[in-house]
Write an enzyme that holds these catalytic residues in place. Structure first.
Site, PDB file in Angstrom:
ATOM      1  N   CYS A 132       0.837  -1.200   0.000  1.00 33.19           N
ATOM      2  CA  CYS A 132       0.000   0.000   0.000  1.00 33.19           C
ATOM      3  C   CYS A 132       0.874   1.253   0.000  1.00 33.19           C
ATOM      4  O   CYS A 132       1.414   1.638   1.045  1.00 33.19           O
ATOM      5  CB  CYS A 132      -0.931  -0.009   1.211  1.00 33.19           C
ATOM      6  SG  CYS A 132      -1.976   1.463   1.319  1.00 33.19           S
ATOM      7  N   CYS A 135      -0.433   4.097   2.171  1.00 40.33           N
ATOM      8  CA  CYS A 135      -0.302   3.832   3.608  1.00 40.33           C
ATOM      9  C   CYS A 135       1.135   4.053   4.086  1.00 40.33           C
ATOM     10  O   CYS A 135       1.373   4.649   5.135  1.00 40.33           O
ATOM     11  CB  CYS A 135      -0.692   2.391   3.928  1.00 40.33           C
ATOM     12  SG  CYS A 135      -2.327   1.892   3.398  1.00 40.33           S
ATOM     13  N   ASP A 136       2.094   3.567   3.309  1.00 42.33           N
ATOM     14  CA  ASP A 136       3.476   3.489   3.777  1.00 42.33           C
ATOM     15  C   ASP A 136       4.465   4.384   3.033  1.00 42.33           C
ATOM     16  O   ASP A 136       5.635   4.448   3.404  1.00 42.33           O
ATOM     17  CB  ASP A 136       3.964   2.031   3.669  1.00 42.33           C
ATOM     18  CG  ASP A 136       3.118   1.082   4.488  1.00 42.33           C
ATOM     19  OD1 ASP A 136       2.602   1.514   5.539  1.00 42.33           O
ATOM     20  OD2 ASP A 136       2.965  -0.089   4.098  1.00 42.33           O
TER      21      ASP A 136
END
Length: 303
Positions: A132, A135-136
């Site tokens: 992701c 997300c990261d």
């Protein structure tokens, strides 16, 4: 034991669309979701291909569906479903913390990220391996990363990462892409993105964290090392349908067999990315949800 007309397993676009249509048809609806309502679209930074909406964040899109479904009276159960079986003319759904009986069942469990299937992938997940970018990605600001894949998700990830990383490699096993041409053209024009084609990840390099990868040329078999701080995997998805083995028919890839009617068996309906279909987009997931809900509502009223 709690009882309902229609149980929907999965609260992504398909599941929540199904809830909206089933509630509007006057049915009692319970939706079960083991993770976050909204599905994978929640982490998509921008949705720009859903009719009439223009540009909207994936989170806002998902929350709009969630609010509409719950305001209509859909009951949400945040729990992972463990087992589903036929019982007393309906379906017994066993989940963490309880049981639910439903006259009709709508399966909308979607799909999960496919892995590279290389050594130490699981060990290094969270330590340089990610699925992701939104997300990261911030953890790799100013660093060098690779995105593996050739579909829309891979190009969306590359675009997100290029805005914060010093260098982004896009690694794909062949020269052609499944991604939309507009997405490909946009990423190609980004100065810090480099395409590495006809290549696959043969292995990961690193002990406690990712330090690079070994790439294998898919044409010549030649191998080379690529030094990296992170690897973002976007090589497709596999359907989340394992718990329905024996209840419905699945194809070799695990997708539940159903056509545009969304009927998967007596009293069982399927919607979204977990069913056999050619196009998997938000708009087709929503369409599946409406079709499955109306068919399930009709089934419940047949008695």
């Amino acid at each position: 034991m709690q009882k309902t007309d229609i149980a929907i397993i999965g609260a992504g676009t398909a599941g929540m669309s199904a809830a909206i249509y089933a509630k509007r048809a006057g049915k009692d609806v319970v939706m079960l979701e083991g993770y976050m309502p909204g599905g994978q679209i929640v982490v998509t930074p921008e949705v720009d291909n859903y009719p009439a909406l223009g540009k909207v964040s994936g989170y806002d899109f998902a929350m709009g569906l969630y609010n509409q479904a719950t305001e209509l009276g859909t009951e949400m159960i945040s729990a992972e479903v463990k087992k589903v079986s036929r019982s007393d003319g309906g379906f017994l759904i066993e989940y963490d913390g309880g049981e639910l009986w439903a006259k009709a069942l709508i399966i909308a469990t979607g799909a999960k990220n496919r892995k590279l299937e290389v050594k130490d992938e699981e060990k290094l997940t969270g330590y340089g391996v990610s699925y992701c970018a939104t997300c990261d990605g911030a953890f790799f600001r100013g660093k060098t990363v690779a995105v593996v894949g050739g579909g829309n998700t891979a190009f969306e990830d590359a675009e997100v990462l290029a805005s914060m990383c010093s260098k982004v490699y896009l690694v794909h096993r062949r020269e052609g892409f499944r991604a939309e041409p507009e997405k490909v053209a946009k990423v190609k024009n980004m100065p810090n993105v480099e395409f590495v084609l006809n290549a696959k990840v043969a292995s990961l390099i690193g002990g406690d964290k990712v330090e690079g990868v070994i790439l294998e040329d898919t044409v010549t078999g030649e191998k080379k090392e690529l030094k990296l701080d992170g690897v973002f995997v976007a090589v497709g998805q596999t359907p989340s349908t394992e718990i329905f083995e024996g209840l419905v028919r699945r194809d070799k890839a695990g997708y539940i067999v159903a056509d545009e009617s969304c009927i998967a068996g007596d009293g069982v309906f399927v919607a979204g990315d977990c069913r056999t279909k050619k196009v998997r987009q938000l708009v087709t997931a929503a369409a599946d949800g409406s079709v499955a809900a109306l068919a399930a509502s009709e089934y419940c009223s047949a008695d």
